[in-house]
Design a protein around this motif. Structure first.
Motif, PDB file in Angstrom:
ATOM      1  N   LEU A  14      33.662  74.501   7.392  1.00 53.31           N
ATOM      2  CA  LEU A  14      34.812  74.179   6.549  1.00 53.31           C
ATOM      3  C   LEU A  14      34.774  72.717   6.120  1.00 53.31           C
ATOM      4  CD1 LEU A  14      37.538  75.046   5.309  1.00 53.31           C
ATOM      5  CD2 LEU A  14      38.615  74.378   7.479  1.00 53.31           C
ATOM      6  N   GLN A  15      34.452  71.818   7.048  1.00 52.34           N
ATOM      7  CA  GLN A  15      34.423  70.394   6.723  1.00 52.34           C
ATOM      8  C   GLN A  15      33.346  70.046   5.697  1.00 52.34           C
ATOM      9  OE1 GLN A  15      34.056  68.920  10.770  1.00 52.34           O
ATOM     10  NE2 GLN A  15      36.169  68.164  10.737  1.00 52.34           N
ATOM     11  N   ALA A  16      32.355  70.908   5.552  1.00 46.77           N
ATOM     12  CA  ALA A  16      31.297  70.667   4.562  1.00 46.77           C
ATOM     13  C   ALA A  16      31.656  71.189   3.182  1.00 46.77           C
ATOM     14  CB  ALA A  16      29.994  71.312   5.029  1.00 46.77           C
ATOM     15  N   MET A  17      32.766  71.919   3.077  1.00 45.41           N
ATOM     16  CA  MET A  17      33.133  72.549   1.809  1.00 45.41           C
ATOM     17  C   MET A  17      33.950  71.608   0.936  1.00 45.41           C
ATOM     18  SD  MET A  17      33.996  76.327   3.427  1.00 45.41           S
ATOM     19  CE  MET A  17      34.833  76.935   1.954  1.00 45.41           C
ATOM     20  N   ASP A  18      33.657  71.624  -0.360  1.00 47.51           N
ATOM     21  CA  ASP A  18      34.402  70.797  -1.310  1.00 47.51           C
ATOM     22  C   ASP A  18      35.600  71.588  -1.823  1.00 47.51           C
ATOM     23  OD1 ASP A  18      35.159  68.711  -2.923  1.00 47.51           O
ATOM     24  OD2 ASP A  18      33.745  69.195  -4.534  1.00 47.51           O
ATOM     25  N   THR A  19      36.526  71.842  -0.939  1.00 49.25           N
ATOM     26  CA  THR A  19      37.752  72.572  -1.248  1.00 49.25           C
ATOM     27  C   THR A  19      38.919  71.805  -0.657  1.00 49.25           C
ATOM     28  OG1 THR A  19      37.718  73.865   0.792  1.00 49.25           O
ATOM     29  CG2 THR A  19      36.517  74.771  -1.097  1.00 49.25           C
ATOM     30  N   ALA A  20      40.131  72.202  -1.016  1.00 48.65           N
ATOM     31  CA  ALA A  20      41.312  71.530  -0.464  1.00 48.65           C
ATOM     32  C   ALA A  20      41.339  71.644   1.059  1.00 48.65           C
ATOM     33  CB  ALA A  20      42.586  72.129  -1.069  1.00 48.65           C
ATOM     34  N   ALA A  21      41.035  72.831   1.578  1.00 47.85           N
ATOM     35  CA  ALA A  21      41.028  73.015   3.024  1.00 47.85           C
ATOM     36  C   ALA A  21      39.897  72.217   3.674  1.00 47.85           C
ATOM     37  CB  ALA A  21      40.896  74.494   3.365  1.00 47.85           C
ATOM     38  N   GLY A  22      38.734  72.177   3.017  1.00 47.28           N
ATOM     39  CA  GLY A  22      37.615  71.415   3.553  1.00 47.28           C
ATOM     40  C   GLY A  22      37.910  69.929   3.605  1.00 47.28           C
ATOM     41  N   ARG A  23      38.507  69.392   2.551  1.00 44.52           N
ATOM     42  CA  ARG A  23      38.854  67.967   2.543  1.00 44.52           C
ATOM     43  C   ARG A  23      39.893  67.665   3.617  1.00 44.52           C
ATOM     44  NH1 ARG A  23      37.981  69.121  -2.926  1.00 44.52           N
ATOM     45  NH2 ARG A  23      40.177  69.613  -3.320  1.00 44.52           N
ATOM     46  N   TRP A  24      40.873  68.548   3.762  1.00 36.15           N
ATOM     47  CA  TRP A  24      41.887  68.355   4.805  1.00 36.15           C
ATOM     48  C   TRP A  24      41.228  68.329   6.188  1.00 36.15           C
ATOM     49  CZ3 TRP A  24      43.202  71.567   8.904  1.00 36.15           C
ATOM     50  CH2 TRP A  24      44.315  71.157   9.645  1.00 36.15           C
ATOM     51  N   ALA A  25      40.327  69.255   6.448  1.00 39.15           N
ATOM     52  CA  ALA A  25      39.674  69.325   7.753  1.00 39.15           C
ATOM     53  C   ALA A  25      38.823  68.083   8.013  1.00 39.15           C
ATOM     54  CB  ALA A  25      38.818  70.585   7.850  1.00 39.15           C
ATOM     55  N   ARG A  26      38.149  67.569   6.983  1.00 40.51           N
ATOM     56  CA  ARG A  26      37.358  66.349   7.147  1.00 40.51           C
ATOM     57  C   ARG A  26      38.239  65.155   7.487  1.00 40.51           C
ATOM     58  NH1 ARG A  26      34.546  68.367   2.714  1.00 40.51           N
ATOM     59  NH2 ARG A  26      35.591  66.978   1.222  1.00 40.51           N
ATOM     60  N   ASP A  27      39.380  65.072   6.831  1.00 43.43           N
ATOM     61  CA  ASP A  27      40.227  63.885   6.943  1.00 43.43           C
ATOM     62  C   ASP A  27      41.151  63.906   8.149  1.00 43.43           C
ATOM     63  OD1 ASP A  27      39.090  62.983   4.602  1.00 43.43           O
ATOM     64  OD2 ASP A  27      40.758  63.609   3.317  1.00 43.43           O
ATOM     65  N   HIS A  28      41.479  65.080   8.675  1.00 43.31           N
ATOM     66  CA  HIS A  28      42.586  65.151   9.649  1.00 43.31           C
ATOM     67  C   HIS A  28      42.225  65.738  11.003  1.00 43.31           C
ATOM     68  CE1 HIS A  28      45.510  63.682   6.763  1.00 43.31           C
ATOM     69  NE2 HIS A  28      44.963  64.491   5.865  1.00 43.31           N
ATOM     70  N   VAL A  29      41.032  66.295  11.163  1.00 46.18           N
ATOM     71  CA  VAL A  29      40.616  66.724  12.501  1.00 46.18           C
ATOM     72  C   VAL A  29      39.995  65.514  13.188  1.00 46.18           C
ATOM     73  CG1 VAL A  29      39.098  68.221  13.850  1.00 46.18           C
ATOM     74  CG2 VAL A  29      40.300  69.128  11.843  1.00 46.18           C
ATOM     75  N   VAL A  30      40.690  64.988  14.188  1.00 48.16           N
ATOM     76  CA  VAL A  30      40.271  63.739  14.822  1.00 48.16           C
ATOM     77  C   VAL A  30      39.352  63.971  16.015  1.00 48.16           C
ATOM     78  CG1 VAL A  30      42.379  62.575  14.072  1.00 48.16           C
ATOM     79  CG2 VAL A  30      42.300  63.617  16.347  1.00 48.16           C
ATOM     80  N   LEU A  31      39.352  65.187  16.580  1.00 49.05           N
ATOM     81  CA  LEU A  31      38.495  65.471  17.730  1.00 49.05           C
ATOM     82  C   LEU A  31      38.274  66.974  17.830  1.00 49.05           C
ATOM     83  CD1 LEU A  31      37.088  64.217  20.278  1.00 49.05           C
ATOM     84  CD2 LEU A  31      39.159  64.840  21.550  1.00 49.05           C
ATOM     85  N   ALA A  32      37.035  67.367  18.094  1.00 50.53           N
ATOM     86  CA  ALA A  32      36.690  68.778  18.329  1.00 50.53           C
ATOM     87  C   ALA A  32      35.972  68.881  19.667  1.00 50.53           C
ATOM     88  CB  ALA A  32      35.802  69.315  17.207  1.00 50.53           C
ATOM     89  N   VAL A  33      36.529  69.664  20.572  1.00 47.39           N
ATOM     90  CA  VAL A  33      35.926  69.862  21.889  1.00 47.39           C
ATOM     91  C   VAL A  33      35.756  71.354  22.132  1.00 47.39           C
ATOM     92  CG1 VAL A  33      36.799  67.718  22.869  1.00 47.39           C
ATOM     93  CG2 VAL A  33      38.183  69.791  23.030  1.00 47.39           C
TER      94      VAL A  33
END
Length: 473
Positions: free
Chosen positions: A196-215
């Motif tokens: 999702l973070q690699a996608m150039d979509t509204a959801a992808g941009r949101w995930a890139r900008d706002h997911v601060v940590l993935a465990v």
């Protein structure tokens, strides 16, 4: 026509992971779930209304987890063959939570929960996505959005049950678009998040900008709700509609299934017995999965004890602890902050020693690679497991005294010839704990399995040195 393509490429081949990413990524918001099945939720919506949109298919990890591309983005390279099952990491720590409430509540010491607490308290996360329970049916798993560090103790244990998951972030994305998010998820969840973070979509941009940590916790596999229901009704002899609270690893390590009922009852089932019930309730996709860890999280966590099944049968010989794989710069910063703020302690360790969940995973994967059926892509293109397959029922063989007289050995089979509609997986979402202090318990398996262990471990860790048994207390 993308949902139709998703159906043909993933759903009809039983490759859906139930990760919920399609629900999160759909621009029109028309993808939802009926139980564990993705569906179109708008009666008037047809597959042709999707037009040229590919978002649900592009984000899906079911057939293609997209690991090499994600690793290249994260690390500048994809993994080498010796990293097949561990992924790329900078260090491994043996550690545990310092909060005594979290440590006591955890399955394996609470390292993962300590990192989530750190995300809320220090790293700018406003909400954590974790696995909780359905408020209407407390025995069923359901995603939970947690906003206070102290409330994370209730979700600190492993949850051996499938439920649509990432779709719970849709409300955060739409209604709290500036919120920082920390995500805990097993391999397929993290793979979907990275896609999702690699996608150039509204959801992808949101995930890139706002997911601060993935465990992520390690995952042997996960069960359908029917697996948990079988434990409740057939082992504990409790009606599911009387359950008010369910924990999978409660009490003294390695824990047992704890079922609280409306009448005040506290019913317990030995963990090893539940594992065998879970083995009969797996999905085809979980059984054929090629990932114990995605290798794509900022931090991964596995049980420090190499064989929690044997510990449940014979008693633990290890103190509760976990192995913490530090992967990205974000992960290293999170671990450092957790230490600095008193959430976590840990010391360097290595990966020697059998991990039962990983060995079950490798053997199942090898079976399914040879079955001729479609399997999800592994993290190394073209790689196949070359090993002498040990049937899953041998890894989790029942103690002799538990076997009926007319059956020399119970069969909790994970054969690739089984119908996918009859399966689910037991998730070794093994949470970490304190460093080991003694010899791991002998696996409750037959001698030929024990004889195989040395070769398997050598293949997994590439001949790493013996494990540091010192660590933190």
């Amino acid at each position: 026509m993308t949902f139709k393509q998703l159906s043909e490429a993933v759903l009809r081949k039983d490759l859906c992971t139930v990760c919920g990413a399609c629900q999160l990524a759909c621009p029109a918001g028309v993808v939802g779930f009926s139980g564990l099945e993705p569906v179109l939720t708008e009666p008037s919506w047809t597959e042709s209304d999707c037009g040229g949109c590919r978002d649900c298919l592009d984000v899906c990890p079911g057939a293609d987890p997209g690991t090499p591309a994600a690793e290249t983005r994260l690390f500048g390279r994809s993994r080498a063959p010796r990293e097949r099952w561990t992924g790329i990491f900078s260090e491994v720590l043996a550690g545990h939570a310092l909060d005594p409430v979290v440590f006591e509540a955890s399955a394996s010491g609470g390292s993962l929960t300590a990192l989530l607490q750190t995300a809320l308290a220090v790293l700018g996360a406003d909400v954590v996505l974790t696995m909780g329970r359905d408020p209407e049916q407390p025995w069923r798993a359901a995603p939970a959005l947690v906003r206070e560090p102290r409330l994370l103790a209730e979700t600190a244990q492993s949850t051996y049950q499938l439920a649509p998951y990432l779709g719970a972030l849709r409300d955060v994305m739409l209604n709290e678009p500036d919120a920082g998010v920390a995500v805990v998820g097993v391999a397929c969840h993290i793979q979907a998040l990275r896609k999702l973070q690699a996608m150039d979509t509204a959801a992808g941009r949101w995930a890139r900008d706002h997911v601060v940590l993935a465990v992520e916790p390690a995952c042997s596999s996960s069960t359908r709700p029917e697996g948990t229901r079988a434990v409740i009704e057939e082992r504990a002899l409790v009606p599911v509609d009387s359950v008010v609270r369910l924990r999978y690893r409660e009490g003294g390590y390695p824990g047992e299934i704890a079922i609280a009922t409306r009448d005040g009852g506290d019913h317990r089932v030995a963990f090893w017995k539940a594992v065998r019930d879970f083995a009969k309730n797996k999905t085809y996709r979980c059984l054929a999965c090629g990932d114990w860890l995605s290798g794509l999280a900022d931090v991964s966590v596995s049980d420090g004890d190499p064989n929690i099944f044997a510990a449940s049968v014979d008693g633990a010989r290890e103190l509760k602890h976990g192995r913490v794989f530090v992967r990205t710069e974000t992960g290293a910063a999170a671990v450092a902050a957790a230490r600095d703020h008193g959430f976590f302690t840990g010391s360097p360790t290595d990966l020697s020693g059998l991990n039962l969940g990983l060995e079950r995973k490798r053997n199942r994967r090898a079976s399914y690679e040879r079955s001729g059926r479609p399997v999800p892509h592994g993290p190394i293109p073209g790689h196949r497991e070359e090993l002498e397959i040990v049937p899953d029922e041998r890894w989790i063989a029942a103690p002799v005294e538990d076997r009926p007289a007319d059956r020399p050995a119970d069969r909790a089979t994970d054969s690739p010839t089984d119908s996918p509609t009859d399966r689910t997986t037991d998730r070794a979402t093994d949470r970490m704990t304190e460093p080991p202090t003694g010899r791991a318990p002998d696996p409750v398996v037959e001698p030929s399995v024990e004889a195989t262990v040395g070769r398997l471990v050598e293949q997994v860790v590439g001949g790493l040195d013996a494990v540091d048994r010192g660590g933190d207390r």
